[in-house]
Design an enzyme around this catalytic site. Structure first.
Site, PDB file in Angstrom:
ATOM      1  N   TYR A 115       0.892  -1.206  -0.037  1.00  0.00           N
ATOM      2  CA  TYR A 115       0.040   0.001   0.009  1.00  0.00           C
ATOM      3  C   TYR A 115       1.052   1.280  -0.009  1.00  0.00           C
ATOM      4  CZ  TYR A 115      -3.288   3.413   1.965  1.00  0.00           C
ATOM      5  OH  TYR A 115      -4.176   4.408   1.962  1.00  0.00           O
ATOM      6  N   LYS A 132       1.171   4.443  -2.821  1.00  0.00           N
ATOM      7  CA  LYS A 132       0.773   5.659  -2.691  1.00  0.00           C
ATOM      8  C   LYS A 132       1.936   6.623  -3.034  1.00  0.00           C
ATOM      9  CE  LYS A 132      -3.506   5.340  -1.556  1.00  0.00           C
ATOM     10  NZ  LYS A 132      -4.910   6.050  -2.477  1.00  0.00           N
TER      11      LYS A 132
HETATM   12  N1  LIG Z   1      -8.831   6.039   5.687  1.00  0.00           N
HETATM   13  C1  LIG Z   1      -7.728   6.507   5.941  1.00  0.00           C
HETATM   14  O1  LIG Z   1      -6.807   6.511   7.038  1.00  0.00           O
HETATM   15  C2  LIG Z   1      -6.802   6.960   4.629  1.00  0.00           C
HETATM   16  C3  LIG Z   1      -5.594   7.573   4.647  1.00  0.00           C
HETATM   17  C4  LIG Z   1      -4.875   7.803   3.550  1.00  0.00           C
HETATM   18  C5  LIG Z   1      -5.665   7.724   2.482  1.00  0.00           C
HETATM   19  N2  LIG Z   1      -6.698   7.087   2.425  1.00  0.00           N
HETATM   20  C6  LIG Z   1      -7.000   6.994   0.843  1.00  0.00           C
HETATM   21  O2  LIG Z   1      -8.451   7.491   0.931  1.00  0.00           O
HETATM   22  C7  LIG Z   1      -9.094   6.920  -0.328  1.00  0.00           C
HETATM   23  C8  LIG Z   1     -10.426   6.584   0.011  1.00  0.00           C
HETATM   24  O3  LIG Z   1     -10.395   5.402   0.940  1.00  0.00           O
HETATM   25  P1  LIG Z   1     -11.305   5.585   2.443  1.00  0.00           P
HETATM   26  O4  LIG Z   1     -10.403   5.493   3.435  1.00  0.00           O
HETATM   27  O5  LIG Z   1     -12.560   6.429   2.330  1.00  0.00           O
HETATM   28  O6  LIG Z   1     -11.821   3.975   2.501  1.00  0.00           O
HETATM   29  P2  LIG Z   1     -13.483   3.381   2.294  1.00  0.00           P
HETATM   30  O7  LIG Z   1     -13.081   1.955   2.270  1.00  0.00           O
HETATM   31  O8  LIG Z   1     -14.155   3.724   3.310  1.00  0.00           O
HETATM   32  O9  LIG Z   1     -13.609   3.990   0.878  1.00  0.00           O
HETATM   33  C9  LIG Z   1     -13.087   3.275  -0.300  1.00  0.00           C
HETATM   34  C10 LIG Z   1     -14.149   3.149  -1.334  1.00  0.00           C
HETATM   35  O10 LIG Z   1     -13.566   2.794  -2.683  1.00  0.00           O
HETATM   36  C11 LIG Z   1     -14.472   1.877  -3.308  1.00  0.00           C
HETATM   37  N3  LIG Z   1     -13.661   1.052  -4.234  1.00  0.00           N
HETATM   38  C12 LIG Z   1     -12.804  -0.082  -3.912  1.00  0.00           C
HETATM   39  N4  LIG Z   1     -12.210  -0.818  -4.950  1.00  0.00           N
HETATM   40  C13 LIG Z   1     -12.881  -0.063  -6.073  1.00  0.00           C
HETATM   41  C14 LIG Z   1     -12.843  -0.285  -7.385  1.00  0.00           C
HETATM   42  N5  LIG Z   1     -11.929  -1.254  -7.923  1.00  0.00           N
HETATM   43  N6  LIG Z   1     -13.558   0.551  -8.044  1.00  0.00           N
HETATM   44  C15 LIG Z   1     -14.290   1.631  -7.648  1.00  0.00           C
HETATM   45  N7  LIG Z   1     -14.310   1.678  -6.429  1.00  0.00           N
HETATM   46  C16 LIG Z   1     -13.828   0.855  -5.574  1.00  0.00           C
HETATM   47  C17 LIG Z   1     -15.014   1.183  -2.131  1.00  0.00           C
HETATM   48  O11 LIG Z   1     -16.210   0.538  -2.404  1.00  0.00           O
HETATM   49  C18 LIG Z   1     -15.322   2.355  -1.179  1.00  0.00           C
HETATM   50  O12 LIG Z   1     -16.508   2.740  -1.353  1.00  0.00           O
HETATM   51  C19 LIG Z   1      -8.233   5.607  -0.579  1.00  0.00           C
HETATM   52  O13 LIG Z   1      -7.459   5.983  -1.947  1.00  0.00           O
HETATM   53  C20 LIG Z   1      -7.369   5.495   0.554  1.00  0.00           C
HETATM   54  O14 LIG Z   1      -5.998   4.962  -0.034  1.00  0.00           O
HETATM   55  C21 LIG Z   1      -7.096   6.881   3.315  1.00  0.00           C
END
Ligand SMILES: NC(=O)c1ccc[n+]([C@@H]2O[C@H](COP(=O)([O-])OP(=O)(O)OC[C@H]3O[C@@H](n4cnc5c(N)ncnc54)[C@H](O)[C@@H]3O)[C@@H](O)[C@H]2O)c1
Length: 289
Positions: A159, A163
């Site tokens: 991961y 990123k």
């Molecule tokens: N939550 C954290 O702490 C955090 C920190 C840094 C970055 N991020 C990034 O934020 C972004 C959103 O993640 P989140 O934390 O809201 O997680 P989340 O799991 O709540 O939401 C992610 C969404 O992406 C969708 N998804 C997964 N695979 C997919 C695909 N192949 N095609 C289309 N949609 C797809 C899921 O169904 C979900 O609705 C991601 O890129 C994640 O890496 C999250």
């Protein structure tokens, strides 16, 4: 075009994407909530519409170029164009490199990196048209604290690599699009209260299929997140604020400073060692033009 700006949010059915969709709608944009979880995408869009916004839910798998081409065609048919592409869909599976299966690594890299690639290719024609009309046009890639260094929580080695790639692609894209009128931002959230700990819920069959975390683990994660993680609403607010400020790197959590400065310190020290080696080797090079 109706004059209303159009935003596409991949992964818009949950977490950060959902919060971005809500805020974009609250600002008057038409919002395409695109997610592999079609039912939740529809439900989120319905919520935006109920709140007075303009939105539609779309089933979309960012691993699939065809799925994104279909989404771009549907968005064009619905609203005539696109202004903001939020490449936000992302998945995470914990583990060291050794303990991560090749299938999981492929899945994470496919969603987190190739998803950004495919969606950007599909929507660039619409964004170019928006820029040519003199409208805002921007790609916002959701990176991570893992884009800027090694986060405290881990290991999540693949991961983290994915990123870092999002940052590199965003930077290259910024140069690619320098004279196009299309801007690029990379959002680097810290730890956010989302469902990312349950990413396997949407893992396709080809990579091992769906799996849910136990209710006990989900409770533990939710409890921890409430204590130390940011709410997605704040992440989204900071993101839109950064867009308003035309920022390339938008950092949503001040605690990222520690990881980023550690990396910068390592790079600076490595450069100092290189300078000393050049002197010892009697080497010197002209500056890059
Ligand atoms: N939550 C954290 O702490 C955090 C920190 C840094 C970055 N991020 C990034 O934020 C972004 C959103 O993640 P989140 O934390 O809201 O997680 P989340 O799991 O709540 O939401 C992610 C969404 O992406 C969708 N998804 C997964 N695979 C997919 C695909 N192949 N095609 C289309 N949609 C797809 C899921 O169904 C979900 O609705 C991601 O890129 C994640 O890496 C999250």
């Amino acid at each position: 075009m109706s004059g209303q700006l159009v935003a596409i949010v991949t992964g818009g059915a949950s977490g950060i994407g959902r919060a971005l969709a809500l805020l974009a709608a609250a600002r008057g944009m038409a919002v395409a909530v695109a997610d592999i979880d079609a039912a939740r995408a529809e439900a989120t869009a319905a919520e935006l519409v109920a709140g007075g916004g303009t939105a539609r839910g779309f089933a979309c798998d960012v691993i699939s170029p065809a799925s994104l081409e279909a989404l771009a065609t549907a968005v064009r048919a619905e609203w005539g164009g696109a202004n903001f592409l939020f490449n936000n869909a992302g998945v995470c599976a914990g583990g060291t490199l050794e303990t991560t299966s090749a299938a999981d690594a492929q899945w994470i890299l496919s969603v987190n990196i190739m998803g950004v690639f495919h969606a950007t290719q599909a929507f660039l024609p619409l964004l170019r048209e928006a820029a040519q009309r003199g409208e805002p046009a921007r790609i916002i890639n959701t990176g991570s604290e893992n884009s800027l260094g090694l986060a405290a929580l881990g290991p999540t080695t693949v991961y983290t690599g994915s990123k870092h790639a999002v940052l590199g692609i965003s930077d290259g894209l910024r140069r690619d699009l320098k004279d196009s009128g299309i801007a690029v931002s990379v959002l680097c959230p810290g730890f956010v209260q989302t469902e990312i700990y349950d990413s396997y819920r949407t893992r396709p069959e080809a990579f091992g299929g769906q799996k849910r975390v136990s209710e006990k683990r989900a409770e533990m994660m939710r409890g921890m997140m409430v204590k130390i993680a940011q709410t997605p609403d704040i992440t989204a607010q900071i993101c839109l604020d950064g867009i308003d400020g035309d920022e390339f790197i938008i950092i949503a959590d001040p605690r990222i400073r520690g990881f980023a400065e550690k990396r910068h310190g390592e790079v600076a020290a490595a450069l100092d060692r290189t300078d000393a080696r050049m002197v010892a080797l009697g080497e010197s090079y002209p500056a890059y033009e």
